[in-house]
Every structure is written in structure tokens, then in C-alpha cells.
Design an enzyme around this catalytic site. Structure first.
Site, PDB file in Angstrom:
ATOM      1  N   ASP A  13      80.257  49.163  18.056  1.00 52.55           N
ATOM      2  CA  ASP A  13      81.773  49.100  18.272  1.00 52.55           C
ATOM      3  C   ASP A  13      82.239  49.310  19.766  1.00 52.55           C
ATOM      4  OD1 ASP A  13      82.007  49.216  15.462  1.00 52.55           O
ATOM      5  OD2 ASP A  13      81.590  51.493  15.444  1.00 52.55           O
ATOM      6  N   LYS A  16      81.402  44.239  21.643  1.00 51.72           N
ATOM      7  CA  LYS A  16      80.600  43.273  22.163  1.00 51.72           C
ATOM      8  C   LYS A  16      80.913  41.990  21.533  1.00 51.72           C
ATOM      9  CE  LYS A  16      77.166  45.075  19.655  1.00 51.72           C
ATOM     10  NZ  LYS A  16      77.871  46.362  19.186  1.00 51.72           N
ATOM     11  N   GLY A  17      81.708  41.729  20.222  1.00 49.00           N
ATOM     12  CA  GLY A  17      82.140  40.384  20.006  1.00 49.00           C
ATOM     13  C   GLY A  17      82.948  39.874  20.812  1.00 49.00           C
ATOM     14  N   LYS A  18      83.794  40.445  21.622  1.00 52.82           N
ATOM     15  CA  LYS A  18      84.731  39.946  22.549  1.00 52.82           C
ATOM     16  C   LYS A  18      83.992  39.314  23.747  1.00 52.82           C
ATOM     17  CE  LYS A  18      88.205  40.612  26.000  1.00 52.82           C
ATOM     18  NZ  LYS A  18      89.227  41.453  26.592  1.00 52.82           N
ATOM     19  N   ALA A  39      77.804  45.010   9.761  1.00 53.68           N
ATOM     20  CA  ALA A  39      78.420  45.282  11.432  1.00 53.68           C
ATOM     21  C   ALA A  39      79.840  44.292  11.154  1.00 53.68           C
ATOM     22  CB  ALA A  39      77.455  44.729  12.411  1.00 53.68           C
ATOM     23  N   GLY A  40      80.623  44.477  12.168  1.00 55.20           N
ATOM     24  CA  GLY A  40      81.923  43.529  12.153  1.00 55.20           C
ATOM     25  C   GLY A  40      82.135  43.296  13.857  1.00 55.20           C
ATOM     26  N   HIS A  41      82.148  41.920  14.034  1.00 57.88           N
ATOM     27  CA  HIS A  41      82.724  41.599  15.448  1.00 57.88           C
ATOM     28  C   HIS A  41      84.016  41.047  15.529  1.00 57.88           C
ATOM     29  CE1 HIS A  41      78.400  41.591  17.207  1.00 57.88           C
ATOM     30  NE2 HIS A  41      78.623  42.664  16.960  1.00 57.88           N
ATOM     31  N   ARG A 144      56.732  45.095   1.649  1.00 61.57           N
ATOM     32  CA  ARG A 144      56.119  43.751   1.605  1.00 61.57           C
ATOM     33  C   ARG A 144      56.658  43.389  -0.051  1.00 61.57           C
ATOM     34  NH1 ARG A 144      50.471  45.729   3.287  1.00 61.57           N
ATOM     35  NH2 ARG A 144      51.397  47.592   2.250  1.00 61.57           N
ATOM     36  N   GLN A 225      74.440  46.471  16.369  1.00 63.92           N
ATOM     37  CA  GLN A 225      74.903  47.648  16.421  1.00 63.92           C
ATOM     38  C   GLN A 225      74.520  48.176  17.931  1.00 63.92           C
ATOM     39  OE1 GLN A 225      73.241  47.000  13.389  1.00 63.92           O
ATOM     40  NE2 GLN A 225      74.885  47.051  12.119  1.00 63.92           N
ATOM     41  N   THR A 301      84.407  46.171   9.522  1.00 62.90           N
ATOM     42  CA  THR A 301      83.738  45.950   8.366  1.00 62.90           C
ATOM     43  C   THR A 301      84.090  46.883   7.274  1.00 62.90           C
ATOM     44  OG1 THR A 301      81.693  45.167   9.390  1.00 62.90           O
ATOM     45  CG2 THR A 301      81.695  45.857   7.164  1.00 62.90           C
ATOM     46  N   PRO A 305      87.762  55.131   9.779  1.00 70.98           N
ATOM     47  CA  PRO A 305      88.041  55.777  11.125  1.00 70.98           C
ATOM     48  C   PRO A 305      86.992  56.096  12.096  1.00 70.98           C
ATOM     49  CG  PRO A 305      88.617  57.468   9.659  1.00 70.98           C
ATOM     50  CD  PRO A 305      88.073  56.115   8.837  1.00 70.98           C
ATOM     51  N   LEU A 333      89.423  49.704  28.942  1.00 69.33           N
ATOM     52  CA  LEU A 333      89.752  50.567  29.907  1.00 69.33           C
ATOM     53  C   LEU A 333      91.305  50.676  29.764  1.00 69.33           C
ATOM     54  CD1 LEU A 333      88.903  51.583  32.474  1.00 69.33           C
ATOM     55  CD2 LEU A 333      89.885  49.770  33.691  1.00 69.33           C
ATOM     56  N   ASP A 334      92.059  49.822  29.176  1.00 68.44           N
ATOM     57  CA  ASP A 334      93.580  49.938  28.800  1.00 68.44           C
ATOM     58  C   ASP A 334      93.817  50.972  28.032  1.00 68.44           C
ATOM     59  OD1 ASP A 334      92.074  47.984  27.029  1.00 68.44           O
ATOM     60  OD2 ASP A 334      94.039  48.156  26.001  1.00 68.44           O
TER      61      ASP A 334
END
Length: 425
Positions: A13, A16-18, A39-41, A144, A225, A301, A305, A333-334
Site C-alpha cells: 500500500d 506503487k500503482g501510481k 492486491a489492489g493498485h 504439486r 505487496q 481490494t 482500514p 508526503l502531502d
């Protein structure tokens, strides 16, 4: 850019997606190497939010080839839903999305076993799984007895493999969890249909990427992740079930390590994690709630929280070592704007002993207290700032302190969710 691996340096989280979306502009191929639909980007383009679970977010750039490697576990229903969602948004995946035939397939019994196993654990022993069947699917791979994408294309092979695995899974469901199990025929027919739909996308990723390397194309590898959810290097057992660290980019795609040129890490300007597990720099509950709402820290995803805390330098230093990170992207950072002071964990203490390196003893990690360096904050809203030199002095001082602590260059600074709210140094 050459061949670059982008890896999360915390518990996932990190944004990375951005960063993947931005770096994809200069890449020819974007390759996902591990994880699954757990995972969700999230990427924001022209004010519109796109959430990806399996397809690399580079698909938003016309002409880019996006690959799902053999290290990924594929939930066909989820993947088809993403393909169709992109089509509704006017984005075609045809000819641009490539899926490894060696990727393992998630079935309903994986999800059910994931949930039943988690429910059976006593409260303080729960892992915090997303219940998407990822762990049980990887377990089948190692045992296997897994079913791969290529198997869906051969009805005879698929029939035999599914029957064999259902015999075992139904025994476990009935005798261990008092669950009725799964009928063979509807499951077989459903997944044969998935195979027909996805057949045009299944491609030899190994040959494809080898040829791309031969032609000097630029490849961007992405994990799902962060480093500390890696099955080996993470805060075990509160981890995912695959190799999220940079080394997984070779295991999960078939690309040779000699073809990797650069590792770029992504870290949030503070720290978050989802689910259970140790978190030394976690905020007290009230301040954690405030920062969670301030930073919109809810899973893409699951909507769960996220727990929030100060930037953990001990954690990120370890990630830099494990991955060989040479450049770092600092995101969100904002969110720190408006705070009087900001803190950075520089070490841990436990029973009178100081730990400057990340401890692997679970008891130490669970009970350790952070040693903080407190820095002055800044009050200005920085979301619309375009140039690094225009950031408030205290924001730049914060970044400079992190660079000194981590001994790595912070080359990308993100101050908002859209592509434009990003600075390159």
C-alpha cells in the site's frame, strides 16, 4: 530506464500503482511477477480512479504490452471482470495483455479453505488474510497438485487434474471443517468457459520477454505487496504467500537476474499495514484514526482500514538491503502537511537493548519500542506544488533527513493521487 523492478519497501500500500503508472510511460513492457487479486493498485487519470487487481496498471498507456507472469495466482473470474471493465472504459486489452500459461489458477475451494482456516484460528493467532484464496493456491503449487492456466486449455488434462484435487479438497472440507465440499461438473464447466475466454491472452511470457531483451526494449517489473509481506523476508507468519521482494521478479517471470538493471523502491512518507502482525511505529488509536481518515487509508481490494504509524527507518533500511534498492520514490508526503512535528523511527529498544538493524525474533519485534527522531512539520498545503524547490523548507528537510538515514536517493516525490502531482529530482 532500462529493465527496472519496482518494489514496495514497507508492508504494501505504498502507492506503487501510481509510480508504476508513471514509469510505464517510458517502458515497453510492464510485467506483474507475484501475488494475486488480493492486491489492489489505484491510479487516478484525468480525475477518474482505476483500481487494478491483476492487470498491470500500465494498460492505461496505449501501445504498452502488459504481462501476468508465472509467479502470479490468477482468479479467472476476477481477471475477466477487469478486462470487461477496461472495455467499458474504452480501453482494449486485446493484443496487449499476455498471461503466462504457467500461472496457477485460483478456484472456489481455495477461497473457502482460506476463510475456514482463518475462522478456525483463535483470535490472537489470525493471519489477517484477505480470503481471496491466494495462500491455498500457492500451497497447491508447492504441493504439486495445482492447476495452471495452460491446463484450462486442454479439457482432458483439466478434467483429470480437477477430479483428483477435488477428491482431496472435499475430504478436507467435510472432515476438518464440516463443509459440504464442491460438485465436480459445474466447476469443470465454469472453468472451461474461462479457458475459452482467456485463451487469446495466454502467451509464452519467457520467450516474449527474452525477445524484448534482445531488441533492447525496456521492461518494468511490478510486485503486488511490499517487502515485509514477502514469504521469506517479511514479518512471518503475517505475510503473503509469495516472493514480493525484488528477487521474485526473476522467479515469477523467467527473466534472468543478469537482465535486471535497476531496483526502485516505493515508501510512504509514513507507515501503514493492513491486517494483523507487529507494527513498532504504530500510532496510538485516536491519532491513528485521524491519520487514517486524513490519508484515506482503506484497502483498494477489501476496503479494510489500514493501521498507521510514523515512518520506520529501521524497516526501510532493511528493505533497501534485501532488494538492492538504488532509488526511492516517497509517496503521500502531502498527508503529513498540517502537523506541528513529524517523527521517524531510527532504532528499536527491547529489555534495555537497542536494535539498529531490523530484528527477526518475533517477540522482540512485537514488543519493541521505537527510538524516534522528531523533526519540525510544515503547515502549507503542498498538493499543487510542481517543483521540488518550492516545497516548504521543513518538507525538504524531512526528505533530506530520510536520505541521510537510509543512504539512498529519493528521486521521486508524490504529493497527491494524480499523475501530475509528482516531482522528479
Amino acid at each position: 530506464m532500462s529493465n527496472t523492478v519496482l518494489v514496495g519497501a514497507q508492508w504494501g500500500d505504498e502507492g506503487k500503482g501510481k509510480i508504476i503508472d508513471i514509469l510505464s510511460e517510458k517502458a515497453d513492457y510492464i510485467v506483474r511477477y507475484q501475488g494475486g487479486s488480493n492486491a489492489g493498485h489505484t491510479v487516478v487519470v484525468d480525475g477518474k480512479e482505476h483500481i487494478f487487481h491483476l492487470i498491470p496498471s500500465g494498460i492505461l498507456h496505449p501501445g504498452k504490452i502488459c504481462c501476468i507472469g508465472n509467479g502470479v495466482t490468477v482468479d479467472p473470474a476476477s481477471l475477466i471482470q477487469e478486462i470487461q471493465g477496461l472495455a467499458r472504459a474504452g480501453i482494449s486489452a486485446g493484443g496487449r495483455l499476455k498471461i503466462s500459461p504457467l500461472a496457477h489458477v485460483i478456484f472456489p475451494y481455495h477461497k473457502v479453505l482460506d476463510e475456514l482456516r482463518e475462522k478456525k484460528r483463535i483470535k490472537n493467532k489470525k493471519i489477517g488474510t484477505t480470503r481471496r484464496g491466494i495462500g491455498p493456491c500457492y500451497a497447491d503449487k508447492v504441493n504439486r497438485c495445482g492447476i495452471r492456466m495452460v491446463d484450462l486449455l486442454n479439457p482432458r488434462v483439466f478434467r483429470d487434474k480437477l477430479q483428483d484435487t477435488l477428491d482431496e479438497k472435499n475430504e478436507i472440507c467435510r472432515k476438518v471443517y464440516d463443509h459440504p465440499g464442491f460438485a465436480y461438473k459445474p466447476l469443470y464447466e465454469e472453468y472451461v468457459r474461462y479457458g475459452v475466454f482467456l485463451k487469446p491472452y495466454i502467451s509464452n511470457i519467457i520467450s516474449l520477454l527474452h525477445e524484448a531483451n534482445r531488441k533492447k526494449k525496456e521492461i518494468l517489473f511490478e510486485g503486488a505487496q511490499g517487502t515485509f509481506l514477502d514469504i521469506d523476508f517479511g514479518t512471518y507468519p503475517f505475510v503473503t504467500s509469495s516472493s514480493a521482494a525484488a528477487g521474485g521478479s526473476c522467479i515469477g517471470t523467467g527473466v534472468s537476474p543478469v537482465d535486471i538493471d535497476m531496483i526502485v523502491g516505493v515508501a510512504k512518507a509514513y507507515t501503514t499495514r493492513v491486517g494483523e502482525g507487529p507494527f513498532p511505529s504504530e500510532f496510538p488509536a485516536a491519532f491513528g484514526k485521524f491519520m487514517r481518515e486524513k490519508g484515506s487509508e482503506f484497502g483498494a481490494t477489501t476496503g479494510r482500514p489500514r493501521r498507521c504509524g510514523w515512518f520506520d527507518g529501521v524497516l526501510v533500511r532493511e528493505a533497501i538491503l534485501v532488494n538492492g534498492i538504488s532509488k526511492l520514490a516517497l509517496t503521500k508526503l502531502d498527508v503529513l502537511s498540517g502537523l506541528k512535528t513529524v517523527s521517524v523511527a531510527v532504532a528499536y529498544t527491547y529489555k534495555g537493548k537497542r536494535f539498529d538493524e531490523f530484528p527477526r525474533d518475533f517477540e522482540v519485534l512485537k514488543k519493541a519500542k521505537p527510538v524516534y527522531k522528531e523533526l519540525p512539520g510544515w503547515q502549507e498545503d503542498i498538493v499543487k506544488i510542481k517543483r521540488y524547490k518550492d516545497l516548504p523548507a521543513n518538507a525538504r528537510n524531512y526528505i533530506a533527513y530520510l536520505e541521510d538515514l537510509l543512504e539512498v536517493r529519493i528521486s521521486i516525490v508524490s504529493v497527491g493521487s494524480s499523475r501530475e502531482e509528482t516531482m522528479f529530482r
